[in-house]
Structure formats: structure tokens, C-alpha cells
Design an enzyme around this catalytic site. Structure first.
Site, short mmCIF file in Angstrom:
data_model
loop_
_atom_site.label_atom_id
_atom_site.label_comp_id
_atom_site.label_asym_id
_atom_site.label_seq_id
_atom_site.Cartn_x
_atom_site.Cartn_y
_atom_site.Cartn_z
N GLY A 42 0.83 -1.19 0.00
CA GLY A 42 0.00 0.00 0.00
C GLY A 42 0.87 1.24 0.00
N GLY A 50 4.06 0.97 2.27
CA GLY A 50 5.15 0.10 1.87
C GLY A 50 4.63 -1.30 1.61
CE LYS A 51 6.82 -4.10 -3.10
NZ LYS A 51 7.73 -4.85 -4.01
CB VAL A 52 2.78 -6.54 4.60
CG1 VAL A 52 2.74 -7.36 5.87
CG2 VAL A 52 2.22 -5.16 4.83
CG ASP A 54 -8.53 4.24 10.03
OD1 ASP A 54 -9.64 4.55 9.56
OD2 ASP A 54 -7.57 3.88 9.34
#
Length: 965
Positions: free
Chosen positions: A654, A657-659, A769
Site C-alpha cells: 500500500g 510500503g510492503k508487508v 480508524d
């Protein structure tokens, strides 16, 4: 030929030395890291060799650390996950250090050789990690008198060698776990002799499966700590919230010696087979809601102490078995609906000390007879119907008949008609044929009349078999037993003193203990942890009449320091130097290698203990993160566990960054969230999320395993959640089928997670959120609230709000917060109400320009079945009866009221969902996945974190882009 053999021999020796040096240097690096994060470590923790330099509290074998025993030395700090690298550690005792705080690291499960884990009387908190179930050699698990919360890990059932399990005096909640064929439970602990769970918040029924005839005595402990094992089982569950009936299976545990179930919410009759427990000495069932026939304890011929007070049994004459219990010292049956004449034979029991039968319906004439027990100290029959009393010559013990007709009709004043105040029992160990010394401030005169600084604390006996606290001979036997234990372990204790025996509110016998040093006026830093270990490790076995105990010590502040402890011995070096020129050269080489490794490890330890040394407040989004306990990973560790951040391991991406999916050295699956370098948004979210998640520990909140901040990288390491987000399940992407039952359980789990943030976290947290993307589902479909990148700590509770820039996600945002910029916990309630509507419709909050809240209100007609919402309900839940749906929708709409003041607090939301589940015929405390049919994931679905998952950054929207309605 001979020369080649010598060379081979020297090579083998050098390799062995190198291996030992490498391992011991790793142990040193761990202890160095502990020293850096702990305050008040012993002053002699200096130099590179904890074993050779005899660091206080450190025991070694072959230069490997095997024990850390540091009781009562005033340690403060947290238990670092680095501890898991001490692969030879067998004993860890940090008891009586109130400054030790934070959670237990999950990596503690890597200490495979641990036999004693003793953390009594500290301030540890959070959930007990399930990884404790990996400690297969554990004999003693004492975590009592801390602030642990959450449920008891069922994995404790794997500890087949466990002798002593003490989780008492914490904040544990939930049910007592038992095995079900796929998960472990405490019923598997058939060899454990002590179950201590008192003074917690455990709820639910006592599982019948917990007890079985397999719980029999097995003498398997041969080490010195168990030279005198207790011979029977102890089951103590007092002072919890357990409800339901006492299971019939309890009568099968014939090895049971002590049973305490008092101060719970138990109902129903006492099991008829309870009198099968012929070895029980202490039986305490008081302060419950037990009913039915008065229990028949005939045959329990070793009972010393019986208390069934404050229950609602059927009216009954005093049972004949009262007078047959020859060893009985104490009988308490207050408010049990007993009636009729008190038999004279009751008072002739030879060991009887106390009889309390007040607030019943006893009548007639009270007569203690002529052969009453010479140990009888108290007869309390207040508030009965006794009309006369036959006075006996010589009987001058305490008798209370206030509130009986006899005291209303007696003309002359009788002492037994007054409510007599109990005087504190005056006992203190007497001097041994000497005159007490006049001592300086903080010193005390010992029983040998020597001034010294004693080691002090309180002994708590959970089930003593006597009630006469004035019997000095019984304390003399305890003093002798204590001294025998200290002397047998060659400890520097000269004498002990006991004083101030009292019964506290938990019905424990409390005694003040002072242990006086031998030879000097104070203990050194070696003596105190050794004395504390004898008491914390259950090495000391008190006389049988005192029963199981625990000790809570005071910190000791009068240490005798010796300069000799700071000096290291060079004997080994001298001997080694004399071994020959070739060996000297080899050792010189090894020392060089060793020193280099030591320096490198020390640098790594320093970096791990200050992972934010390179944090730039101007560049990295504010002040250095303030953590409440989280493991610092190195870049290399995370690189290795994610296969060099391979694209094949990417499970989400997203704007942040990356997971990556990763596997830690311990085998734990994790999700590693790696920020894009140079991202200011990432810096803000990184700081916020690491600070928030390091504070929270709850079954329904995603766990932060750790973080990494180096090489210009910011990474967060989470527990791996295999079933992804709620949004993915509602959309069908994950393949998890959510029927109505599962949706109710998910709603309850998410609400409980939110309740923890609002009401139990300190300080409270506003998530800001809440959405279906930020609710994860684990392997049992347990809901976990996630993503704390936008969260805020609730500041001034009187103010009730935090004024902050508007941030959140369209469709879930509280309109009141949007209009006023005042964030409250009711803003989370609004978002949760939207999630509830998602659960019943499977629609996105804003879909094709339509807002879910408005849509539900337009369709709803309360006069019709299912409120006339069939057209917008998710078709996949219409195949089964939707019991409670109307109340669920009512609750959701109350959560999305325009004004925050009109929305319910999260505690009320949780209670209402629990009520709805009961309407639907569901148990609110059962596991999610077990409540419904099995599910299958979509073929090829391996990535539970999509690009719209919890890892997507949710930033501020300009006002023109927000349309909450």
C-alpha cells in the site's frame, strides 16, 4: 606420527575452546543487554566473563549460564526478549523486585531447558504468552502476585512435568481452559500437585473435565528442591467469578488434600460424592450461592478446617457428622440455614479451637458439656434463637451470644451478650536467654540479641489447618523448620523471627518474617537472592499444619559490599601460560578472536538496547518513540526471516510500503511491515503504531512482536493473522464463509478489543480508524483490532476529548469529530456502528454513491419481519434464522447517532452483543470457529493482507473530500 597426533589433539582442543568461547560470549552479550536495560544490577556485574568472575546471581556450568537468581535486590526494568538466547538456562528467579514491569516476551518459550520460572511479587503485566507451553522441562511455574491479564493459556497443559502451578493474585480472566481434542488444557496436567488460581477474575463454569482419577500422586522428583514433596493435590480457586455448579468429577480426585472454592458465584448442590475425598484436610466453600441439601461429609476423617459459610442450603438440623470429625480444629457455618439444638458432643472434639455458627436458626439451650476441648478458644453463635445457656465451671473462653433471645431476657449483664472485639494476637519470637540490644535506626535486635539489618517480608499460608493464632508452640515449629531449611542450604542466616500472626480478608494466615545475617550485621548481595530463592522456589517445606504458602519480600537496602568481589582471578591465565609455547600461541589467537567477538557483541547489545540512537526528531516525525515493551529486531534478523525480503513473501502492499510473511528463529509466523524509505507518512505512522501497540496486550487486539529501526529502515513485526481482514471475508475474497453465528462472534470480539482500548489501557486509547479493513480474523476467526497508525492517547479525562487534525476513512468517520475536530472515544463508537451494519449487509460504507447508514434507515420498518431489511441484507446469512438481528440493528443505529453523547459507551455495546448472542442460543465466551461448521479458503488464496488491508495508510482528507453522511 606422534607429532601429527599432537597437532590433531591441539586442533580438537582449540575448536572446543573456540566453541565454548563463542557460546559463552553470546551469554555475556545477553547479560550485558540485561544490565543495560535494568537498573540496580549487582555492582560486580563487570568484566567479560560472568562465570569466571562469579557475577552475583549467575550460576554457570562449563562457562554457560544455567541460573539467574536475583530476588529482592531492587531490580527495575523489563524482561528483554534477548533472554531467549540463554539456551542452557534452567532457573530464572526475579521475585520480589516490584520495579520489574511490562509483559513476558513470547520468546521465553525458546528456553527449552528451563525448569524453574519464578517471578513472584513483581509488577509484570499483559497476557501470559502461550509459548510457555513449549517449556517441557518446567517443574515450577510461579507467576503469582503480579498484574498479568487476559486468559490462562491452554498451552500450559503441555507442561507434563509441572509440579507447582501458581497464577494467583493477578488479573486473569476468562474460562479455565480444558482440552477438546484439538487444543490443550489444564486437565492434561495430571502430575501437577498444586493448582493456585485464587484472587483473579476467572469466570464461567468449572469444567468437569478438569478433574479426573488420573490426578494421582507420582513421586518423580529427585532433585534437592523436591526432597520433601507434598504428598497430595492442592486445588485453590478462591476469590474469582466462577459460576455454575461444582462438577461431580471433583469427587474422583482422591489425592486431593486442600480444596478452596470460596468467594465465587457457584450455585447448585454440593456434589454427593464429595465425601470420597478422604484425604482432604482443608475444605472451604464459603461465600457462594450453593443450595440444596446440606452436604454429608461422613467419611472425611482427616478434616481439620471446614468453612461453608454464606450459602443458601435447605434448612437442616445440625448434621451428626459434625461430631465425628475427630481432627477438626475449625468449623465455620455462618448463614447456612442450620436449625435446632446444638449437640453437646460437638464441643468434645479433642482438637476443636473455633466454632462459628452465627446467623442461623439454632435454638434451645446451649451447653458445651463438661468434657469440652481444652483447645477451644471461640464459640460464636450470634443472631440465632438460643434461649438459655448452661454455664460450666472453668469454661472462660470466648463465647458470643449477642442477638439471641437469651440476651434480650437476661437481666444481669453477661459478657457473652456483648459483641466482643477481637484483640490482635500478640506473638513475637522470644529472645534466647539474653537481653535485647539497643540498636541504631533501621537495625533490629535478633532473637540472639544481636543488632543487624534483617531480610524481611510476609509469609502467606493459604490453607492452615488451625485457627488458634495464639498457640506459640506452633510458631516455634515453623521457626525451627525455616532455620533447618536455611542451614541445609548453607545460607548465611543466624536466626529467624516471626511476629504479628493475623488472618487477612482472604482467610490467609499472614506472618511477618525477619531473617538475620550470620557473622555480620547485614547480608551481602549473594546471600539475599539465595535466601529469597529458598522461599520462592518452594524449597522450604513448612510443617504440614501450615499448608501451602507464598512469600512476599521487601527490597533489601543494606548490602555489605566486598571489594574482593570486584576482582577477577588470573589463576586460569597463569596455569594456561605454563602449559607450553604452542598452546600459549593458540590461546593468544583465540583470545584475539574472542575479544573481537566480545567487542562486536557488546556493540550489538548496545545498539539493541538503544535502537533509536539514530532517531532524528526533525527527520523522523517527532520525539523518540516511548515504548512500554517491544522487542528490537536487527535488520539481518528480519532479512533472514523474510528470505531477503523476497517478492514471493509479499502478502500485502500500500501507500506505506510492503508487508512480508516471515518465520522467526523460534518458528513463529510473523507479518513484517516495511516502510518505503524516506516516507514522512511512514515515519508518523511508525512512531504512533509502535508506541500504541507496545502498550496493549489483549486477545482481541493484534499483537506487536517487535520492530526494527536501522539501515534507514522502519519495520514493524506483527503476529501473523492467517484469515486476513473482515472486509475480505465479507467480500468473499478470502473464502471464509461467515454465517450469522460467526458474525455475532466477530462483532463481540472486535467490541471487546475496543473496550480494552477505551477502558483498560492506561492511558486510554482512541483508535480513530475502526473499519472492517482493520479487524483481522485469526485461525479460529477470533476478531483482532489492528492498525494504530492514527490512534491517539486520551489525555485529560475531565476534558473528554482531544483536539486534533481530522483523519480517518470515508464512510466510517464520526460527523461530530469532522465538524468540531474534537476526537472522543464516541468517535470510535460511530465507526464501530458502521462496521456492525457492514456485518449484516456485506456492503461497503459508501457504495455507488449510497451511504450504508442512510440506506438502512430508509429501508427499515420496525413493524415488519427483520425490520423489512431483507433487500439489503447479505443473502448469504438469509439461509438460517437470524435470531437477534433486530436488536443488533437497533444497537448499530444507536452507535451512529449524530451526537456523540447519544451513543452508548463501549462497555454497554459489549453487554448488549452478549445478550443478543444469548437470544440466538450462543455462548458469548465460546471460540469463534468452533461454533460453526468448518470453512475452506479460496484455492490459491495465500495472502491475507491485501493492498486495502490494515497496512494501508489512512491519512487526512481535505474537507471537500469527506462526506460522512
Amino acid at each position: 606420527m606422534m607429532g601429527s597426533k599432537v597437532q590433531v589433539f591441539l586442533l580438537v582442543i582449540s575448536i572446543q575452546i573456540l566453541l565454548v568461547a563463542a557460546q559463552s560470549s553470546e551469554d555475556f552479550a545477553v547479560l550485558k543487554s540485561l544490565k543495560d536495560v535494568w537498573d540496580n544490577t549487582p555492582p560486580n556485574w563487570e568484566g567479560p566473563d560472568p562465570c569466571g568472575n562469579s557475577w552475583v546471581g549467575i550460576r554457570c556450568n562449563n562457562s554457560r549460564v544455567t541460573a539467574i537468581t536475583l530476588a529482592s535486590i531492587g531490580l527495575t526494568g523489563k524482561l528483554s526478549g534477548d533472554l531467549s538466547s540463554l539456551s542452557e538456562l534452567q532457573t530464572l528467579d526475579l521475585s520480589y523486585n516490584k520495579g520489574m514491569t511490562g509483559p513476558l516476551p513470547a520468546s521465553i518459550g525458546s528456553l527449552k531447558k528451563l525448569t524453574n520460572l519464578i517471578l513472584v511479587g513483581c509488577s509484570f503485566s499483559g497476557q501470559i504468552p502461550s509459548t510457555i507451553g513449549s517449556l517441557q522441562q518446567l517443574l515450577i511455574l510461579s507467576l503469582n502476585s503480579n498484574s498479568f491479564s487476559g486468559s490462562i493459556p491452554p498451552e500450559i497443559g503441555y507442561l507434563s512435568s509441572l509440579y507447582w502451578l501458581d497464577l494467583a493474585d493477578n488479573k486473569l480472566s476468562g474460562r479455565i481452559p480444558v482440552s477438546d481434542g484439538t487444543t490443550p488444557g489444564l486437565d492434561m496436567l495430571v502430575n501437577t500437585k498444586h493448582f493456585h488460581f485464587g484472587k483473579n477474575q476467572l469466570s464461567g463454569t468449572i469444567p468437569p473435565k478438569l478433574f479426573s482419577p488420573n490426578m494421582s500422586l507420582i513421586h518423580v522428583y529427585t532433585c534437592k528442591e523436591f526432597a520433601q514433596p507434598y504428598s497430595k493435590n492442592k486445588q485453590l480457586f478462591e476469590n474469582n467469578n466462577l459460576n455454575g455448579s461444582i462438577p461431580l468429577t471433583l469427587g474422583l480426585v482422591q489425592s486431593l488434600e486442600v480444596l478452596r472454592l470460596d468467594r465465587n458465584l457457584l450455585t447448585g448442590p454440593v456434589p454427593s460424592n464429595l465425601n470420597n475425598l478422604v484425604h482432604v484436610n482443608e475444605l472451604i466453600l464459603s461465600n457462594n450461592q450453593l443450595s440444596g441439601s446440606f452436604p454429608n461429609l461422613t467419611g472425611m476423617n482427616v478434616l481439620n478446617y471446614v468453612d461453608m459459610s454464606n450459602n443458601t442450603f435447605d434448612e437442616s438440623e445440625i448434621p451428626s457428622w459434625f461430631s465425628t470429625l475427630q481432627p477438626l480444629t475449625t468449623l465455620k457455618m455462618e448463614s447456612t440455614r442450620l436449625k435446632g439444638q446444638v449437640p453437646v458432643s460437638l464441643f468434645s472434639l479433642p482438637l476443636l479451637q473455633t466454632v462459628v455458627l452465627r446467623n442461623n436458626q439454632l435454638n434451645g439451650t446451649l451447653d458445651v458439656g463438661s468434657s469440652y476441648s481444652d483447645q477451644l478458644q471461640l464459640i460464636d453463635f450470634q443472631n440465632n434463637l438460643i434461649v438459655a445457656y448452661t454455664e460450666r465451671a472453668g469454661f472462660k473462653n470466648k463465647l458470643i451470644l449477642a442477638g439471641n433471645p437469651i440476651c434480650q431476657e437476661t437481666v444481669e449483664t453477661k459478657t457473652y451478650c456483648a459483641i466482643q472485639q477481637s484483640n490482635p494476637t500478640q506473638y513475637s519470637t522470644p529472645e534466647k536467654n539474653c537481653v535485647p540490644s539497643s540498636c541504631s535506626i533501621n537495625q533490629t535486635s535478633s532473637p540472639n540479641c544481636v543488632c543487624a539489618y534483617p531480610y524481611t517480608g510476609d509469609l502467606y499460608f493459604r490453607a492452615p489447618s488451625f485457627s488458634n493464632l495464639g498457640n506459640s508452640s506452633i510458631y516455634t515449629s515453623l521457626e525451627d523448620s525455616l532455620m533447618h531449611s536455611f542451614q541445609s542450604h548453607q545460607l548465611p542466616v543466624d536466626t529467624v523471627s516471626l511476629s504479628n500472626p493475623t488472618k487477612n480478608a482472604d482467610d490467609y494466615l499472614v506472618l511477618r518474617l525477619e531473617a538475620f545475617p550470620s557473622g555480620e550485621d547485614r547480608f551481602n548481595r549473594t546471600g539475599i537472592p539465595a535466601v529469597g530463592f529458598v522461599l520462592s522456589n518452594q524449597t522450604f517445606k513448612p510443617p504440614h499444619t501450615f499448608g501451602p504458602f507464598y512469600f512476599i519480600a521487601d527490597s533489601y537496602g543494606y548490602f555489605a559490599e566486598s571489594a574482593g568481589h570486584r576482582k577477577s582471578s588470573n589463576t586460569g591465565i597463569i596455569i594456561g601460560a605454563a602449559a607450553g609455547g604452542s598452546v600459549l600461541l593458540l590461546l593468544a589467537l583465540l583470545v584475539g578472536i574472542y575479544s573481537f567477538r566480545q567487542k562486536r557483541r557488546a556493540e550489538i547489545a548496545d545498539k539493541q538496547n538503544n535502537p533509536f540512537a539514530a532517531w532524528d526528531p526533525r527527520k523522523d516525525s517527532g520525539d523518540v518513540p516511548q515504548l512500554k515493551g517491544a522487542r528490537s529486531f536487527s535488520f539481518e534478523e528480519l532479512k533472514k526471516c523474510t528470505n531477503n525480503f523476497s517478492d514471493a513473501n509479499v502478502i500485502g502492499s500500500g501507500g506505506y510500503g510492503k508487508v512480508y510473511k516471515g518465520v522467526l528463529h523460534s518458528g513463529q509466523l510473523v507479518a513484517v511491515k516495511r516502510a518505503q524509505r524516506g516516507s514522512m507518512q511512514g515515519g508518523l505512522e511508525f512512531k504512533s503504531e509502535i508506541e500504541m501497540l507496545s502498550r496493549v496486550h489483549h486477545k482481541n487486539v493484534v499483537s506487536l512482536v517487535g520492530f526494527c529501526f536501522e539501515h534507514d529502515d522502519q519495520m514493524l513485526v506483527y503476529e501473523y493473522i492467517p484469515n486476513g481482514t473482515l472486509k475480505e471475508s465479507l467480500s468473499g475474497k478470502s473464502g471464509v464463509q461467515l454465517d450469522w453465528t460467526r458474525r455475532l462472534r466477530i462483532a463481540l470480539g472486535a467490541a471487546r478489543g475496543l473496550q480494552y482500548l477505551h477502558e483498560l489501557a492506561n492511558p486510554p486509547i482512541i483508535h480513530r480508524d475502526i473499519k472492517s479493513n482493520n479487524i483481522l480474523l485469526d485461525e479460529r476467526l477470533t476478531a483482532k483490532v489492528a492498525d494504530f497508525g492514527l490512534s491517539k492517547l486520551m489525555g485529560d479525562p475531565e476534558k473528554g476529548h482531544v483536539t486534533t487534525q481530522v483523519k480517518g476513512t470515508m464512510g466510517y468517520m464520526d460527523p461530530e469529530y469532522y465538524m468540531t475536530q474534537q476526537l472522543t472515544n464516541k468517535s470510535d463508537i460511530y465507526s464501530f456502528g458502521v462496521v456492525m451494519l457492514e456485518l449484516v449487509t456485506a456492503r461497503q460504507p459508501i457504495e455507488k454513491g449510497k451511504y450504508i447508514v442512510r440506506e438502512v434507515k430508509q429501508y427499515m420498518d420496525k413493524t415488519k419481519l427483520l425490520y423489512n431489511l431483507q433487500e439489503i441484507l447479505d443473502p448469504s446469512i438469509l439461509v438460517t434464522p437470524l435470531k437477534g438481528l433486530e436488536k443488533f440493528v437497533d444497537l448499530a443505529l444507536s452507535c451512529v447517532e449524530d451526537a456523540g453523547a447519544e451513543r452508548p459507551p463501549i462497555g454497554d455495546v459489549v453487554k448488549e452483543i452478549e445478550n443478543i448472542m444469548q437470544i440466538a442460543g450462543l455462548n458469548p465466551n465460546a471460540d469463534s470457529a468452533s461454533a460453526s461448521s468448518s470453512y475452506e479458503a479460496v484455492k490459491g488464496y495465500n495472502h491475507p493482507y491485501s493492498n486495502e488491508s490494515l497496512f494501508v495508510y489512512s491519512g487526512a482528507f481535505p474537507p471537500s473530500n469527506i462526506d460522512p453522511q
